[in-house]
Design an enzyme around this catalytic site. Structure first.
Site, PDB file in Angstrom:
ATOM      1  N   LYS A 127      20.355 -69.354  32.643  1.00 56.79           N
ATOM      2  CA  LYS A 127      21.340 -68.627  34.287  1.00 56.79           C
ATOM      3  C   LYS A 127      19.678 -68.784  34.944  1.00 56.79           C
ATOM      4  O   LYS A 127      19.279 -68.278  36.469  1.00 56.79           O
ATOM      5  CB  LYS A 127      21.401 -67.197  34.354  1.00 56.79           C
ATOM      6  CG  LYS A 127      21.599 -66.445  34.864  1.00 56.79           C
ATOM      7  CD  LYS A 127      22.618 -66.257  35.146  1.00 56.79           C
ATOM      8  CE  LYS A 127      22.938 -64.948  36.997  1.00 56.79           C
ATOM      9  NZ  LYS A 127      22.674 -64.380  36.662  1.00 56.79           N
ATOM     10  N   LYS A 159      13.921 -59.104  40.401  1.00 58.77           N
ATOM     11  CA  LYS A 159      13.954 -59.346  39.005  1.00 58.77           C
ATOM     12  C   LYS A 159      14.203 -60.373  37.994  1.00 58.77           C
ATOM     13  O   LYS A 159      13.658 -60.972  37.231  1.00 58.77           O
ATOM     14  CB  LYS A 159      14.898 -58.294  38.926  1.00 58.77           C
ATOM     15  CG  LYS A 159      15.298 -57.730  37.542  1.00 58.77           C
ATOM     16  CD  LYS A 159      16.881 -57.541  36.864  1.00 58.77           C
ATOM     17  CE  LYS A 159      17.381 -59.049  35.800  1.00 58.77           C
ATOM     18  NZ  LYS A 159      18.790 -58.413  35.255  1.00 58.77           N
TER      19      LYS A 159
END
Lengths: 289, 289, 289, 289
Positions: free
Chosen positions: B166, B234
């Site tokens: 990811k 983030k």
């Protein structure tokens, strides 16, 4: 059918000129190294022994040369073909393309910059993508010829625009190769299964033509070109120079250009551009050579 | 059908939990803000008033939370569900995922990290891509549940691998957005026809899912998310932290992270991540605000 | 003279604590590895067998530890010294420094963050530069102690400011090393006389303490530390994390951090930070190992 | 005393030529804009109305021109001064300098590239630093003349080396300005006292001539040149082009060149190069214009 002068019978130019012959055009070709001109004659073209001879009486002149200075070097000869439409399909600096177009107009020629993507395979199969800069009328006039060479012919703006789009293309491609190389290096260092990772990455927003076509050479370390590091290095020089001239900072473009320069200076210039991976692997201490 | 505890009923978690209910599973949900739990109950789920209550008696626990500390914060509660299979579908740091898996194993649970891509639409339609890290047996056990949520379920390696993939995904996506933004800024500064340029770029090696889906917001400057700048910022922190831990330099990743940080600090945090274009346009002096 | 508890008697901490003893202070020291505590006792200090024992009855507590988690780990013990002034001279994250100061205030201590530059030599000779964050009164109270340790004691702002300035220092130093390394690599590739070039560069606007002190190791490839790559890598993590938190993009800082990470992962972690040159030379194909 | 032809009487060239007159040399000057030539005559020089006239009968020819094309443009005229020693003190591309030297040798002249640092003040005061590339004999012959102009005259290698060192100088200076700008932006965002921070940074390994001379304009935002952004942008183009030619990747150099390009395109081209700070402040959302 048109009378075409074709200058530059290299890896790209020769199959393009041959496709024009097969489409019924009357094509006279010239290449600086005479062996290439001879090969063109063997495949049905007419050989010329100088650029000037190639363009004599031509309605259309096509140039397909390695770099900006090569185009400059034949310009005087091409400009003798007053009344012709000069389509320069080389990948050169947009500023040079604009200067060439200006000179052509002053000499009574029309001019288009029409660089291509799609590589040797696209040249052979006549499936290139062609990015055309110039006047709409001239693009319309060139279209029957260009449609022999490519399957996508897009008019992208005034003179030089074709080269600017090609520069943008090369910027995105190099950057995407660099990103995939960084991602694969990170995954490899973390013992992730690379083939599975590529599968899932390809299916989402991270998917790209680069991931589709270049993941295999990267996973196998088989870097047969394709498109060579040396040429991509040259093209990034054009992209950064064009951005410099236009006052556009390219933080990512400049960063990937350093990686491509490293690939070249480390001796990978003749490998496929996906060999950029080798630079990232070396930075990460994963290889020593 | 499984007894499932589901913690985190946000924009992604709620439709995922509802899809599990519709597939016939017995799902007890909990969210820190009780309004979300109530909405889940309205759509057929069972509401719990604490994380611990949600996981009581569960065979499977799914967590879908914003960040690493949120997962840490519910870990003690989840670990009371001895014997359960804990599938953490949040996007968090690979190191945290590995630590969570270790704690789970010591507490008698099995654990998988299974972050997703595909966004809110994928969550609603059950078409997410799921990158799963953990033991093969546990992935097999989780598959019937995961297949309700996504159309592509790929086991990419041991614990933490799902998060690493990811992270790689988010690195590539951010970088590609950055490259497209640089290219469009260069083209715009040179008066190229942008729509035509995007058409020709999309068809070749520069083509990507980013170019397909994000060129329109970039050309229209309509940056409705999609995926927000704040979240991508983030996620780039996770990617760079993971690379740092793994000893992998990311020259392009680090460069695009600075641009994403700029987008956020300039006030674009709630816009779609393609608003990275605004930073490039400002660098190039094309906009002042 | 003050009753001082000193925790952390490493390469920096031991000579600092000894200098305080020599200045007449009553110093009780503790180090996790007891051999260092014993060496301190040999040089006139009082040995403690725990952090808590070291700070018992102390008016001033000084901590000199490797990283943020180490400071966190001793905080509970230090906070038993109610009424004391805690001077943390470690190089840690500004956010940790602020959190530590908050905890100290709640426990009835005063607190300063006071990281240093000047290296082992500065610690031995008492000529460190000290960047102090905290309340002006507390800085005034600490000054007599700090003046034993350093020749330049500067109050730079509220709690955490000392660490932010140290982070800025490490950012500039790493970046300057990187720039000098790039310049020397360029000069070497062009057959310029390097010693003459360094002479002329040093005398103008390109001059710096880095060029003065690090050109020799770079020209001779003798990278005896000095300050190790591993530590500078850690410090750049602090600088980038601090910038991330503050919403400040650092394009050059992020780029040099990747080079420092490469130096570390390529096996140069124990060399002087000027060994960053090796990464540039490898990128340029000038060395293979 | 020598018979000197001096071409290029701009901000730098005029005071240099005047210093040569004052030292007793017989100096004939030429500038494309005749007002500058007239000013030179007012200060004791001999005015020429063409470059060719200026170099007629000269033992030494000095050129001090803005960029590579300007030097190329006067080369034919300079080369008429057979037997002369041509000292080109302009800042141009090393490749152009080597080509100029080759042409000079073929025309029976000796040639040196001898760019300077030290700015207008150094030119007026005769305290420039001069980086000289060429043959040792020619440097020795030039030294009496160069010592009138500068206080540090360093022979750094064969033809082109002076320009390479100047390129390295400009790379380091721009990068150091960028690093200081990043550091100050980080400190400002964290409410650190900037003047105190600069004081402590200057005293250690982060200290530099840039910090000594440019911190004040950065703290006050008074960017009176000094050395203009536009010129530094040009010089970074030379540095990156030279590195490209030499096969040397410059990750930091390329990054700072993008920031300098941004400063220029954002309208700060006429400000001092320390105005690079404005780009960083804008990236960090600290200013809008």
């Amino acid at each position: 059918m048109a009378r075409i002068g074709f200058i530059g019978l290299g890896i790209m130019g020769l199959p393009m000129a041959v496709n024009l012959v097969r489409a019924g055009h009357d094509v006279t070709g010239f290449n600086r190294s005479p062996g290439r001109t001879a090969r063109f004659a063997e495949q049905g073209g007419t050989a010329a022994d100088s650029a000037r001879a190639a363009v004599e009486g031509a309605e259309v002149v096509i140039t397909m040369l390695p770099d900006s200075p090569d185009v400059d070097a034949v310009a005087d000869d091409v400009l003798t073909a007053a009344g012709a439409l000069w389509i320069d399909m080389s990948t050169i600096a947009p500023a040079t393309a604009r200067a060439v177009a200006d000179r052509a107009h002053r000499s009574g020629l029309r001019a288009l910059d029409a660089p291509v993507s799609g590589g040797e395979q696209g040249a052979v199969e006549g499936t290139l993508s062609v990015m055309v800069g110039g006047a709409a009328d001239d693009v319309a006039a060139a279209r029957p010829v260009l449609e022999v060479l490519g399957k996508t012919i897009v008019h992208v703006g005034p003179a030089g625009s074709g080269q600017t789009v090609k520069a943008a293309n090369q910027l995105i491609v190099a950057g995407t190769i660099g990103l995939v190389a960084e991602a694969l290096t990170l995954l490899r260092a973390q013992d992730v299964d690379l083939a599975s990772a590529v599968e899932v990455l390809s299916g989402g927003l991270a998917g790209s033509a680069v991931l589709d076509r270049k993941a295999t050479p990267m996973l196998t370390h088989e870097f047969t070109p394709g498109f060579r590091v040396d040429l991509h290095h040259k093209d990034l020089g054009i992209a950064l120079g064009s951005a410099r001239e236009a006052g556009v900072p390219l933080p990512l473009g400049a960063a990937v250009a350093q990686l491509m320069a490293a690939a070249r200076t480390q001796g990978h210039g003749d490998l496929d551009h996906s060999a950029l991976l080798l630079v990232l692997e070396q930075l990460a201490g994963l290889r020593k050579d």
